[in-house]
Enzyme design. Structure first.
Site, PDB file in Angstrom:
ATOM      1  CB  CYS A  11      -0.967   0.008   1.179  1.00  0.00           C
ATOM      2  SG  CYS A  11      -2.250   1.271   0.998  1.00  0.00           S
ATOM      3  CD  GLU A 112      -0.945  -3.822  -1.743  1.00  0.00           C
ATOM      4  OE1 GLU A 112       0.297  -3.734  -1.662  1.00  0.00           O
ATOM      5  OE2 GLU A 112      -1.699  -3.445  -0.833  1.00  0.00           O
TER       6      GLU A 112
END
Length: 230
Positions: A11, A112
């Site tokens: 993240c 991601e």
């Protein structure tokens, strides 16, 4: 974050490129910051839209990477961009903010990296609509009365879709829980489990994107363009 710096890890990149969506109506704010523009790649150190307020909501730009209000020098020390939802009460940096400094971080997607090469994947809602991460923020007032407003995004265990790529994911709030999160009221154990639970995988979409997503300077639509489908 310097242009040209590659960003990897959990993240550490997200987007807010809202197209025709009315962000004021979606997040319950009267006006948006005058200098807000769509971004396909928002990296640590960059400014992003944050919504605060338990009554009248306010939208403002804050810097991603939390600096506590008591920091003697904001240029030194750790500036966390993420906070583990399961251990907020164990960290002095986050403990007080959970009660008084909760925020929404609007987004249209996040990235991601998939091992072993950390190839980037893009995650969004199936309908492409904006959503909100659960965040914490703080404001440091400097000697010249300047204010540095910063935030971090909460993370939790991954749902089945994200788990194929990474072991953590951001806390995505349901529409019903956004007001509860902003209220600042203490959360019951049941509420905490519900709010911090992985967002339903069935409501999300995911696909691999090019390595442009690892370069914050490549902030354009090509960064979220699929190279193939999941």
């Amino acid at each position: 974050m310097r242009h040209g710096t590659r960003v990897t890890g959990m993240c550490r990149l997200f987007s807010l490129a809202w197209g025709n969506d009315d962000l004021c109506a979606r997040f319950g704010v009267r006006v948006l910051p005058a200098d807000l523009v769509p971004h396909f790649l928002i990296a640590p150190g960059g400014n992003a839209l944050v919504v605060t307020g338990s009554g009248q909501r306010v939208a403002s730009l804050m810097q991603w990477g939390l600096v506590p209000h008591y920091a003697a020098d904001p240029s030194s020390g750790t500036r966390p961009v993420n906070a583990r939802a399961e251990s907020l009460s164990e960290k002095s940096l986050f403990r007080g903010l959970v009660q008084s400094r909760r925020c929404l971080v609007p987004a249209t997607g996040f990235f991601e990296g998939k091992a072993p090469k950390r190839s980037p994947w893009y995650f969004r809602m199936q309908d492409g609509a904006p959503f909100a991460f659960a965040g914490l923020y703080d404001c440091r007032h400097g000697p010249a009365k300047e204010t540095l407003a910063t935030f971090a995004i909460l993370t939790t265990k991954p749902n089945a879709l994200v788990a194929a790529v990474h072991r953590r994911m951001p806390v995505i709030l349901s529409r019903d829980d956004e007001a509860r999160w902003l209220s600042g009221c203490s959360l019951t154990e049941t509420e905490s489990r519900r709010i911090f639970a992985p967002f339903p995988a069935g409501a999300m979409d995911a696909y691999p994107v090019s390595d442009r997503a690892n370069d914050p300077a490549a902030d354009d639509e090509r960064a979220i363009r699929p190279v193939s489908r999941l």
